[in-house]
Design an enzyme around this catalytic site. Structure first.
Site: not given
Ligand code: BGC
Length: 454
Positions: A163, A358
């Protein structure tokens, strides 16, 4: 039909958010260590000093992943644990930790996916200007070489950066993440250019020094756009909106194409050059070629998106959300469609195999009187989102894996421990791990390779 037979069902974490052992075994300080010491920066003055103490409990955590049936685990390496000064001498204890973790994963039949950088920039390099310094490209390349030398004998899958939108946007545009600086907009463009070159340099170095054929990619993020209806003009509006460049200069980092077109096509988007060319650094074709090193896989962190329709003027327009629109504990909208349309639009444009690196949510999770953690909202969220992802795969998008964020509750950056994103609940007083209901659900889902959802 559905998910491919060797689909990588996984969960993700990052080093600073779970490891703890911030000052142990020769690890060097990074910007988050320093930032967390600055009063008032983090909710309740918390820090990742101990976090989930995964550094000392990783065997137990890997056993838990095995029981959950995870096929894959995405985690990040702490650059400063491996190279305490960011460059120079290697910290053997840090190398040993990751080698043992990798061995434990492989013994458990879990495929490791390594992210090289998830925001914990070595403090020694920050003091030399960090991403502002043109040498930052070589610093990252050198680190990537070390990673290849020590880990690529047993790890095949790598992502360079997590990111960049956030570690430039939240850190230097909004100033709420480490190092907590509001930089002039020209500086953010210069840093972004160095970040992109650092990605390319890391790909080059990893391929050069890898001990076997590796698969390497990138893990940016973005708010997705999905159409209000299946009318062609709404679909086109959503597509245009997804790849558009924001109009406000102090929001410019929040977009997809600025960060991915250079990597995949070797060019900055026309719209970015037109709107922000005067603020961007001068760059050469050679630099663009470096950024566009061929990658094998394309990761994307996807949490939510906007519903888009074609407006009366023919331009994309956001359909406003109504009162009571479903939302997570962090007030993020629940928009499952983003896992159908996001991968579809991204695959059409970039043509690379896609991993959802993610996806997940924070809920108000707590231990109930029966000693268990009931999180029906998370199960419902995952069900809805994964149903859309499955549909996307069925409609021809090459989706290879999905990493739930996160394996367990952890340090949520400037929110401290207030947000619980895990499949597994962590009691920070005792470090006890308790499976939430969603962890059992996810285990069953993996067993059925996603067939369990309709
Ligand atoms: C990030 C994580 C974060 C998650 C929730 C993502 O933007 O890569 O590190 O914990 O979102 O906010």
């Amino acid at each position: 039909m559905g998910f491919c037979k060797d689909f990588a069902w996984g969960a993700a974490t990052s080093a600073y958010q779970i490891e703890g052992a911030a000052y142990e075994d020769g690890k060097g300080p990074h910007i988050w260590d320093v930032f967390c010491c600055d009063n008032g920066r983090i909710a309740c003055g918390e820090s990742g000093d101990v976090a989930c103490n995964h550094y000392h409990r990783f065997r137990e955590d890997v056993a838990m992943m095995k029981e959950m049936g995870l096929k894959a685990y995405r985690f990040s390496l702490s650059w400063a644990r491996i190279l305490p000064d960011g460059t120079g001498a290697v910290n053997e204890a840090g190398i040993r930790f990751y080698q043992e973790l990798i061995d434990a994963l492989l013994d458990a039949g879990i495929e490791p996916y390594i992210t090289l950088f998830h925001w914990d920039y070595p403090y020694a390099l920050q003091q030399r200007g960090g991403w502002m310094n043109p040498e930052s490209v070589e610093w990252f390349g050198n680190y990537a070489r070390v990673v290849a030398e020590y880990f690529s004998d047993r790890v095949v899958n790598f992502f360079t950066l997590n990111e960049p939108q956030c570690f430039i946007g939240l850190s230097y545009q909004d100033g709420v993440h480490a190092p907590g600086v509001k930089a002039p907009v020209q500086d953010t463009f210069l840093m972004a250019h160095h970040v992109l070159m650092a990605h390319g340099r890391a790909v080059q170095m990893m391929r050069k020094y890898a001990k076997q054929e590796i698969r390497i990619g990138y893990a940016p993020t973005g708010s997705m756009s999905y159409p209000d209806s299946d009318r062609p003009e709404d679909i086109e509006a959503a597509r245009t909106h997804l790849f558009a460049i924001p109009e406000q200069a102090d929001r410019w980092t929040w977009n997809v194409s600025f960060w991915s077109d250079p990597v995949l096509f070797g060019t900055y988007p026309e719209e970015a050059l037109e709107r922000y060319g005067h603020l961007m650094p001068k760059f050469t074709q050679e630099e663009m070629r470096l950024i566009a090193q061929p990658i094998d896989i394309y990761g994307q962190n996807i949490y939510n998106g906007n519903r888009i329709r074609c407006g009366k003027d023919g331009k994309p327009e956001i359909v406003p959300r109504w009162q009571g629109f479903p939302k997570t504990a962090l007030n993020w909208p629940v928009t499952p469609e983003c896992l159908y349309w996001g991968p579809k639009f991204l695959y059409e444009r970039y043509g690379k195999p896609i991993y959802i690196t993610e996806n997940g949510l924070s809920c108000h999770d707590a231990v109930s009187v029966d000693g268990r953690v009931h999180d029906p909202n998370r199960i419902d969220f995952l069900h809805r989102y994964l149903r859309c992802l499955k549909q996307s795969a069925e409609d021809g998008v090459d989706i290879r894996g999905y990493f739930q964020w996160s394996l367990m509750d952890n340090f949520e950056w400037h929110s401290g421990y207030a947000e619980r994103f895990g499949l597994v609940f962590v009691d920070y007083q005792t470090q006890q791990r308790i499976w939430k209901d969603s962890a059992y659900w996810y285990r069953d889902l993996i067993r059925s390779n996603g067939d369990m959802i309709d």
